[in-house]
Design an enzyme around this catalytic site. Structure first.
Site, short mmCIF file in Angstrom:
data_model
loop_
_atom_site.label_atom_id
_atom_site.label_comp_id
_atom_site.label_asym_id
_atom_site.label_seq_id
_atom_site.Cartn_x
_atom_site.Cartn_y
_atom_site.Cartn_z
N LYS A 173 0.70 -1.24 0.06
CA LYS A 173 0.06 0.11 -0.13
C LYS A 173 0.91 1.25 -0.08
O LYS A 173 1.50 1.66 0.96
CB LYS A 173 -0.97 0.08 1.13
N GLY A 226 6.66 6.17 7.74
CA GLY A 226 5.72 7.19 7.71
C GLY A 226 5.74 8.04 8.80
O GLY A 226 6.78 8.07 9.79
N SER A 227 4.80 8.62 9.14
CA SER A 227 4.92 9.52 10.26
C SER A 227 4.73 8.83 11.55
O SER A 227 4.37 7.61 11.65
CB SER A 227 3.67 10.83 10.07
N GLY A 231 2.42 5.57 12.69
CA GLY A 231 3.06 4.55 13.18
C GLY A 231 2.62 4.19 14.61
O GLY A 231 2.56 2.84 14.93
N GLU A 248 9.34 2.70 10.89
CA GLU A 248 10.41 3.87 10.51
C GLU A 248 9.72 4.88 10.51
O GLU A 248 8.74 5.28 9.53
CB GLU A 248 11.10 3.61 9.28
N CYS A 282 13.49 11.86 5.71
CA CYS A 282 13.29 11.54 7.30
C CYS A 282 14.72 11.91 8.00
O CYS A 282 14.75 12.23 9.01
CB CYS A 282 12.80 10.12 7.49
N GLN A 329 1.16 19.94 2.46
CA GLN A 329 2.58 19.68 2.93
C GLN A 329 3.02 21.48 2.92
O GLN A 329 3.69 21.87 3.78
CB GLN A 329 3.55 19.26 2.26
N GLU A 381 8.77 17.77 13.71
CA GLU A 381 9.31 17.47 12.54
C GLU A 381 8.20 18.17 11.37
O GLU A 381 7.05 18.22 11.63
CB GLU A 381 9.24 15.98 12.01
#
Ligand code: NAD
Length: 480
Positions: A173, A226-227, A231, A248, A282, A329, A381
């Site tokens: 996905k 991802g974020s 997560g 991650e 990242c 974003q 972040e």
């Protein structure tokens, strides 16, 4: 005419519950293709197909897997220009970066083709006489692969290639914004000879397709990048299902610059680490921690280098910084700049929305100086072309500032002191450490991952990937 791209389920192209246009962030009038989006039913069909294909694929043997992965890797490398162009058009990194990432994806497939032939195990005597012990690794089963938009070739490659190499089947996905690269990779792998059901592509929204994957008891493991917020949802769902998972997530990576650093090298490392790939990495150097003696010279030189960067259409020759990936974003980046100024930071360079020949999400790389560790810009972040500068008195204060974060992915130091470099390597709380290098930019044959809230579970990439994609079996045999 705009191309229409289906899902791939059980070896077949399948139409979805809906569709989504794949839009070029450098030129919003450019629709690259229209992709099928899976609903819950298609996601469940993909999971069932992966589960059904798992036993046969687990027994397929290393030569079969090697040949398929090698064929796919060779094709990705041969088509680097074309796929790199698709990547740059879809995600917004420059053509050079898009081609570089495509090459990386090809290299990853070739590495894991080799890994299929480097399987190891142990045969050893039991502590009980006359009994033999065998320690072997087996595939985990059907694995869910959930990926972000910022590395649409490399991250899927470094999850899918080891999953297949170690005998697992996959439900893939990708992020909603980058279905084109995902489709290209899936199509290449099928033509390389993957049996039906071994790799299933379900493009679609996270809250529908991703959620269906989290809810499905049939998936044996989920690997996610991802974020940190997503997560956490993945972790909670996997714990509920007693399922293996690997995360991650975000970063707030420090680059320390000491008085004794080579100034040219430090400026180049900061420029690359903070702003290349539009800062959407990242591992981006989002916190520049600089000691008193070099601070003013460093800031001046970096601001000058930033102003010289060409921000434009990702596909245009000469572009050094492409657009931000989308409107959401971009709005988030601008909001973080407002917060940084409101909390007392100074906008030393950039930070403006730019107009170009085509309508896109262009932002000039931004540098915020005079920040303190408590400011939002140093805690959360941003994931854009924005870096903050923290001025500190000495190395000890720099190390403390570097570790003053809930994240721990990558950390860098620019210094000519072996003593400080060695101390930093040992004491910085990060999964990856860079000395006189940008915090971003890693190899594919060694482990990748972080600490604290940046990562959870075994490392990705290189030989270490087998930890997640296999499960260990210990067998005791009394011969005869
Ligand atoms: P995201 O968390 O929004 O989305 C990542 C993936 O999760 C997407 O495929 C998305 O559709 C899916 N998803 C979203 N909601 C879901 C849900 N409820 N259930 C299941 N799946 C769901 O992240 P993003 O915006 O695509 O990527 C940016 C983030 O990724 C940044 O935080 C960045 O630091 C991180 N990242 C980390 C690494 C790393 O290796 N540490 C690498 C690249 C990016």
């Amino acid at each position: 005419m705009t191309e229409r791209r289906p899902l791939w389920i059980d070896g077949q192209p399948v139409s979805g519950a809906g569709e989504r246009a794949d839009i070029n962030p450098s030129d919003t009038a450019d629709t690259i293709a229209v992709h099928a989006e899976a609903g819950r039913a298609e996601a469940e069909a993909a999971i069932a197909a992966a589960k059904a294909a798992a036993p046969a694929w687990a027994l397929s043997g290393p030569q079969t897997r090697h040949d398929i992965l090698k064929t796919a890797g060779d094709e990705i490398l041969a088509r680097r220009d074309e796929i790199g162009r698709l990547l740059a058009r879809e995600e917004g990194k420059t053509l050079k970066e898009g081609i570089g990432e495509t090459v990386r994806a090809g290299q990853v497939f070739l590495f894991f083709a080799g890994e299929t032939l480097r399987q190891t195990g142990d045969v050893l005597p039991s502590v009980r006489p006359g009994i033999e012990v065998q320690v072997t690794r087996e595939p985990v089963g059907a694995v869910g692969v959930i990926t972000p938009w910022n590395f649409p070739m490399a991250i899927p490659a470094w999850k899918i290639a080891p999953a297949l190499a170690h005998g697992n089947t996959v439900v893939f996905k990708p992020a909603e914004l980058v279905p084109g690269c995902a489709w290209a990779m899936t199509e290449i792998l099928h033509r390389a000879g993957l049996p039906p059901g071994v790799l299933n592509l379900v493009t679609g929204p996270g809250r529908v397709v991703g959620q269906a994957m989290l809810d499905a008891p049939a998936l044996d493991a989920i690997t996610f990048t991802g974020s940190t917020a997503t997560g956490r949802l993945i972790a909670e769902a996997c714990v509920r299902h007693h399922r293996k998972f690997q995360l991650e997530m975000g970063g707030k990576n420090p680059l320390v610059v000491l008085d004794d650093a080579d100034l040219d090298l430090a400026v180049a490392a900061a420029l690359d680490g903070a702003f290349f790939s539009t800062g959407q990495r990242c591992t981006a150097s989002s916190r520049l921690i600089v000691t008193e003696g070099i601070h003013n010279r460093f800031v001046e030189r970096l601001a000058e280098a930033m102003r010289a960067l060409t921000v434009d259409d990702a596909l245009k020759p000469g572009t050094e910084i492409g657009p931000v990936v989308d409107e959401t974003q971009l709005a988030q980046n601008l909001r973080y700049l407002d917060i940084a100024r409101a909390e007392g930071g100074n906008l030393r360079a950039g930070g403006e929305r730019l107009s170009r020949a085509t309508e896109g999400f262009y932002l000039s790389p931004a540098l915020i100086t005079d920040t303190t560790p408590a400011m939002t810009i140093n805690r959360e972040e941003v994931f854009g072309p924005i870096a903050s500068v923290l001025r500190v008195p000495d190395y000890e204060a720099a190390l403390n500032a570097a570790n003053d974060t809930e994240f721990g992915l990558s950390a860098g130091i620019c210094t000519s002191s072996l003593k400080h470099a060695s101390h930093f390597r040992r004491h910085v709380e990060a999964g990856m450490v860079m000395v006189n290098l940008p915090t971003a930019g890693v190899d594919y044959h060694v482990p990748f991952g972080g600490r604290k809230r940046s990562s959870f579970g075994p490392r990705e990439q290189g030989a270490y990937a087998r930890e997640f994609f296999t499960t260990v079996k210990t067998a005791y045999t009394r011969p005869g």
